[in-house]
Scaffold this active site. Sequence first.
Site, mmCIF file in Angstrom:
data_model
loop_
_atom_site.group_PDB
_atom_site.id
_atom_site.type_symbol
_atom_site.label_atom_id
_atom_site.label_comp_id
_atom_site.label_asym_id
_atom_site.label_seq_id
_atom_site.Cartn_x
_atom_site.Cartn_y
_atom_site.Cartn_z
ATOM 1 N N HIS A 45 0.837 -1.202 0.000
ATOM 2 C CA HIS A 45 0.000 0.000 0.000
ATOM 3 C C HIS A 45 0.872 1.253 0.000
ATOM 4 C CE1 HIS A 45 -3.372 2.631 1.340
ATOM 5 N NE2 HIS A 45 -2.407 3.236 2.004
ATOM 6 N N GLU A 46 1.913 1.262 0.853
ATOM 7 C CA GLU A 46 2.805 2.420 0.910
ATOM 8 C C GLU A 46 3.599 2.565 -0.384
ATOM 9 O OE1 GLU A 46 2.423 4.494 3.189
ATOM 10 O OE2 GLU A 46 1.200 3.250 4.498
ATOM 11 N N ASP A 99 -4.741 1.294 -2.037
ATOM 12 C CA ASP A 99 -5.328 -0.018 -1.733
ATOM 13 C C ASP A 99 -5.485 -0.838 -3.009
ATOM 14 O OD1 ASP A 99 -5.506 0.453 0.954
ATOM 15 O OD2 ASP A 99 -7.664 0.837 0.985
ATOM 16 N N GLU A 131 -5.658 7.118 -0.874
ATOM 17 C CA GLU A 131 -5.655 5.887 -0.082
ATOM 18 C C GLU A 131 -6.399 4.780 -0.819
ATOM 19 O OE1 GLU A 131 -3.949 5.331 2.607
ATOM 20 O OE2 GLU A 131 -3.207 7.398 2.612
ATOM 21 N N HIS A 166 1.581 4.436 -2.873
ATOM 22 C CA HIS A 166 1.658 5.891 -2.768
ATOM 23 C C HIS A 166 2.867 6.425 -3.538
ATOM 24 C CE1 HIS A 166 -1.625 6.638 -0.073
ATOM 25 N NE2 HIS A 166 -1.156 5.847 0.866
#
Length: 432
Positions: free
Chosen positions: A288-289, A370, A366, A292
């Site tokens: 997930h990070e 995901d 976010e 980003h």
Amino acid sequence: MEHVYLAVALAAIAGGFFLESMVRRATMHSLPAVPPKELDDSYAPGEFSRFIHYTRARLHFGNVQGVITSGAIFLFIALGGIGLADFWAASIATSLGFDGFNAASMSGDIVRGLIFLVILAVLSAALGLPFTLYDTFVLEERYGFNRTTWKTFLLDRIKGAILTALLGGPLIALVIAAFHLAGSWAWLAGWAVASAFSLLMLWLGPSLLLPLFNKFEPLEEGELRSDIEKYCSAQNVDVTGVFVMDGSRRSSRSNAFVTGLGSKKRIALFDTLMESLQTNEIVAVLAHEVGHYTLGHIPRTVALSLIRNAALFFLLGLALADPDLYASFGVTGMPVAAGLVCFGLVIAPLSYVLGVVDNALSRKHERQADAYAARTLGKALNIDAGASLAGALKKLTTDNLANPSPPRIAVVLHHSHPPLLERIRSLRSQAA
């Protein structure tokens, strides 16, 4: 026009207080009696009841804090506190040999402004300290989250004050100087100074500033690092910036974040996260990070922030040229630092709206991260990506006693992440 500025500032404080009270009230009434069906198997016996009690305690605490702090700030401004603090600052600057009462003197205005901001910072810290102490050593302690010692608490405050003085002092001085030297282009010069400082901190902060408060150890060799390297290799992402942070020094809460730019980027996994999640769940959180980073969320957010701040500095330049702005708060002359504070109070409603927009953009990012994790993780590793990320999100929410489904008004105003139930349902939808 003189009284309009003050009226807008006071109305913003009162309006903000009532709006926040409505959010807390809506949250209190929205608390469910039983866990949502998606979380039936996520709460240990008694944990859901503990979540309810904790949330209610935080809401009651927020009500008390809101009444006292909003009331104190409202009275301070209404009774001329801004003007009095500026008068004290000018007097101290004059006693130090600077022309503190002459706002046209750049050196005098810089010293006067720095002293003025220190006075406000001390008053603000004195107002907030009792609530911070209660929050840390009573409320968080009562529910088993606090691991901060008095020594760590004091050192954090001392380090924060020193960094504010070393970094914030020169920044404010340069902004004040820009408004003295750049004439009609002062707003652009001030924006350039503030923007350069922000970019420098974003670039150097992860490697220079964050380690002053926490220890960051490179993720050690093992199954977890092997899976992370395999995944990151598939995404063409450098894994040298993955660290384990000693978040357990201050709290038992778990989290992860990505920050920095370019070679200074840093993906941090709390050590508490490592203790509570399984390997596949940790990899899902990291994916997930990585999402980003790969999707360019940080530079995109920074670019939008710079553009927005340019517009705000343009408005600031117009406001600082209006004598009524200063007079409405009881400020003598037209000192830049006092003007900055007065402008911030007047423009608070706009700042609130911009915060709502920022949160909406963050929630969008976010959801995209995901989706990225669910889309790429299954291809790189032989695991159920959606189930792993959903499992990690469930544990993070239940372990932190977070609200899995807050009311819409709370989400819109304050939440940078979508509610847990929304994220779980989205992951299931993508898997289907």
